[in-house]
Design a protein around this motif. Structure first.
Motif, PDB file in Angstrom:
ATOM      1  N   ASN A  65      -2.002   3.923   8.117  1.00 22.16           N
ATOM      2  CA  ASN A  65      -3.246   3.351   8.646  1.00 22.16           C
ATOM      3  C   ASN A  65      -4.286   4.435   8.901  1.00 22.16           C
ATOM      4  N   SER A  66      -3.853   5.576   9.429  1.00 25.48           N
ATOM      5  CA  SER A  66      -4.775   6.696   9.677  1.00 25.48           C
ATOM      6  C   SER A  66      -5.368   7.206   8.370  1.00 25.48           C
ATOM      7  N   SER A  67      -4.558   7.245   7.350  1.00 24.76           N
ATOM      8  CA  SER A  67      -5.023   7.687   6.039  1.00 24.76           C
ATOM      9  C   SER A  67      -6.109   6.754   5.506  1.00 24.76           C
ATOM     10  N   VAL A  68      -5.908   5.462   5.682  1.00 28.94           N
ATOM     11  CA  VAL A  68      -6.904   4.477   5.255  1.00 28.94           C
ATOM     12  C   VAL A  68      -8.213   4.700   6.015  1.00 28.94           C
ATOM     13  N   GLU A  69      -8.120   4.919   7.317  1.00 29.26           N
ATOM     14  CA  GLU A  69      -9.330   5.123   8.122  1.00 29.26           C
ATOM     15  C   GLU A  69     -10.067   6.398   7.719  1.00 29.26           C
ATOM     16  N   ARG A  70      -9.336   7.483   7.434  1.00 29.20           N
ATOM     17  CA  ARG A  70      -9.982   8.724   6.978  1.00 29.20           C
ATOM     18  C   ARG A  70     -10.705   8.492   5.653  1.00 29.20           C
ATOM     19  N   LEU A  71     -10.086   7.745   4.760  1.00 24.51           N
ATOM     20  CA  LEU A  71     -10.708   7.467   3.472  1.00 24.51           C
ATOM     21  C   LEU A  71     -11.970   6.625   3.654  1.00 24.51           C
ATOM     22  N   ARG A  72     -11.947   5.696   4.597  1.00 27.98           N
ATOM     23  CA  ARG A  72     -13.125   4.851   4.856  1.00 27.98           C
ATOM     24  C   ARG A  72     -14.329   5.661   5.340  1.00 27.98           C
ATOM     25  N   GLU A  73     -14.077   6.862   5.877  1.00 31.10           N
ATOM     26  CA  GLU A  73     -15.168   7.719   6.325  1.00 31.10           C
ATOM     27  C   GLU A  73     -15.954   8.304   5.156  1.00 31.10           C
ATOM     28  N   VAL A  74     -15.351   8.361   3.960  1.00 31.03           N
ATOM     29  CA  VAL A  74     -16.003   9.013   2.823  1.00 31.03           C
ATOM     30  C   VAL A  74     -16.109   8.123   1.588  1.00 31.03           C
ATOM     31  N   ALA A  75     -15.547   6.935   1.636  1.00 25.62           N
ATOM     32  CA  ALA A  75     -15.553   6.051   0.469  1.00 25.62           C
ATOM     33  C   ALA A  75     -15.958   4.638   0.893  1.00 25.62           C
ATOM     34  N   GLU A  76     -16.280   3.837  -0.108  1.00 27.21           N
ATOM     35  CA  GLU A  76     -16.687   2.455   0.144  1.00 27.21           C
ATOM     36  C   GLU A  76     -15.612   1.497  -0.357  1.00 27.21           C
ATOM     37  N   SER A  77     -15.615   0.318   0.202  1.00 28.85           N
ATOM     38  CA  SER A  77     -14.747  -0.774  -0.264  1.00 28.85           C
ATOM     39  C   SER A  77     -13.273  -0.386  -0.305  1.00 28.85           C
ATOM     40  N   VAL A  78     -12.812   0.338   0.717  1.00 31.06           N
ATOM     41  CA  VAL A  78     -11.403   0.751   0.752  1.00 31.06           C
ATOM     42  C   VAL A  78     -10.541  -0.469   1.072  1.00 31.06           C
ATOM     43  N   THR A  79      -9.585  -0.731   0.191  1.00 30.08           N
ATOM     44  CA  THR A  79      -8.692  -1.870   0.357  1.00 30.08           C
ATOM     45  C   THR A  79      -7.253  -1.412   0.177  1.00 30.08           C
ATOM     46  N   VAL A  80      -6.383  -1.872   1.060  1.00 29.91           N
ATOM     47  CA  VAL A  80      -4.950  -1.641   0.879  1.00 29.91           C
ATOM     48  C   VAL A  80      -4.458  -2.771  -0.013  1.00 29.91           C
ATOM     49  N   SER A  81      -4.162  -2.458  -1.262  1.00 26.15           N
ATOM     50  CA  SER A  81      -3.745  -3.508  -2.196  1.00 26.15           C
ATOM     51  C   SER A  81      -2.233  -3.690  -2.226  1.00 26.15           C
ATOM     52  N   HIS A  82      -1.514  -2.732  -1.668  1.00 27.00           N
ATOM     53  CA  HIS A  82      -0.044  -2.826  -1.630  1.00 27.00           C
ATOM     54  C   HIS A  82       0.472  -1.880  -0.551  1.00 27.00           C
ATOM     55  N   ARG A  83       1.462  -2.325   0.189  1.00 29.81           N
ATOM     56  CA  ARG A  83       2.151  -1.449   1.146  1.00 29.81           C
ATOM     57  C   ARG A  83       3.578  -1.953   1.291  1.00 29.81           C
ATOM     58  N   ARG A  84       4.527  -0.999   1.280  1.00 33.16           N
ATOM     59  CA  ARG A  84       5.931  -1.398   1.424  1.00 33.16           C
ATOM     60  C   ARG A  84       6.720  -0.250   2.050  1.00 33.16           C
ATOM     61  N   GLU A  85       7.530  -0.604   3.035  1.00 38.08           N
ATOM     62  CA  GLU A  85       8.455   0.368   3.618  1.00 38.08           C
ATOM     63  C   GLU A  85       9.707   0.370   2.759  1.00 38.08           C
ATOM     64  N   VAL A  86      10.170   1.573   2.408  1.00 43.58           N
ATOM     65  CA  VAL A  86      11.330   1.738   1.539  1.00 43.58           C
ATOM     66  C   VAL A  86      12.243   2.797   2.142  1.00 43.58           C
ATOM     67  N   GLY A  87      13.300   3.138   1.444  1.00 43.37           N
ATOM     68  CA  GLY A  87      14.218   4.159   1.937  1.00 43.37           C
ATOM     69  C   GLY A  87      15.259   3.550   2.856  1.00 43.37           C
ATOM     70  N   SER A  88      15.841   4.411   3.680  1.00 42.39           N
ATOM     71  CA  SER A  88      16.903   3.993   4.592  1.00 42.39           C
ATOM     72  C   SER A  88      16.553   4.428   6.013  1.00 42.39           C
ATOM     73  N   ALA A  89      17.405   4.061   6.969  1.00 36.11           N
ATOM     74  CA  ALA A  89      17.176   4.476   8.356  1.00 36.11           C
ATOM     75  C   ALA A  89      17.215   5.998   8.479  1.00 36.11           C
ATOM     76  N   ASP A  90      18.062   6.647   7.685  1.00 37.79           N
ATOM     77  CA  ASP A  90      18.164   8.113   7.725  1.00 37.79           C
ATOM     78  C   ASP A  90      17.039   8.797   6.966  1.00 37.79           C
ATOM     79  N   ALA A  91      16.494   8.141   5.968  1.00 41.33           N
ATOM     80  CA  ALA A  91      15.434   8.723   5.144  1.00 41.33           C
ATOM     81  C   ALA A  91      14.360   7.665   4.858  1.00 41.33           C
ATOM     82  N   PRO A  92      13.611   7.281   5.898  1.00 39.80           N
ATOM     83  CA  PRO A  92      12.590   6.254   5.684  1.00 39.80           C
ATOM     84  C   PRO A  92      11.436   6.774   4.826  1.00 39.80           C
TER      85      PRO A  92
END
Length: 165
Positions: A65-92
């Motif tokens: 989310n922080s990365s998206v907000e930083r990008l919004r400071e310098v770019a227009e029309s920033v959209t998260v088109s996909h997000r997924r948590e992957v990995g395991s509990a030991d290596a999220p």
């Protein structure tokens, strides 16, 4: 000036990609950058690596989310088109794809950025977690053509233990 990563990693660049000097709005935080040898309409697809040791309460979603907000400071029309948590509990891990428009070299460009957040145990202190962010930025037209190389690159990233393999 490139930064250093909070924990050493090793990786193998995709064939043909070239190491580059980090540039742009997040250049001060980039530890490594590489560019694709065939630009699309004057924009070279690039891979960047950065990282940090976040406070314990900060999640990979918070960092994304922080990365998206930083990008919004310098770019227009920033959209998260996909997000997924992957990995395991030991290596999220978390993946996200952002689409945005920005001006690069006096030309408006529609870009896509695929980001991968890897949570790694610190080699010196296994109780500390470092987060490494790998990002592919390409034109919307070229993104799908270079995504496979980026995915291959992500699979090569691992902690650098200093041991010969």
């Amino acid at each position: 000036m490139p930064t250093t990563l909070p924990t050493p990693i090793e990786f193998r660049l995709p064939q043909g990609w070239l190491p580059a000097q980090p540039e742009g709005f997040e250049a001060a935080n980039v530890a490594f950058a590489a560019v694709h040898p065939q630009p699309d309409a004057g924009f070279a697809a690039n891979i960047t690596i950065d990282g940090e040791i976040p406070p314990d309460a900060v999640t990979l979603v918070d960092l994304a989310n922080s990365s998206v907000e930083r990008l919004r400071e310098v770019a227009e029309s920033v959209t998260v088109s996909h997000r997924r948590e992957v990995g395991s509990a030991d290596a999220p891990a978390l993946t996200q794809r952002l689409t945005f428009s920005t001006v690069v070299d006096d030309t408006r460009r529609d870009l896509v950025q695929s980001q991968v957040y890897l949570s790694l145990s610190d080699i010196g202190d296994p109780h500390k977690r470092a987060v490494i962010r790998l990002a592919l930025t390409a034109t919307a037209a070229q993104h799908d053509a270079v995504l496979g190389a980026f995915q291959d690159f992500v699979r090569t990233v691992r902690p650098d233990t200093g041991e010969e393999v």
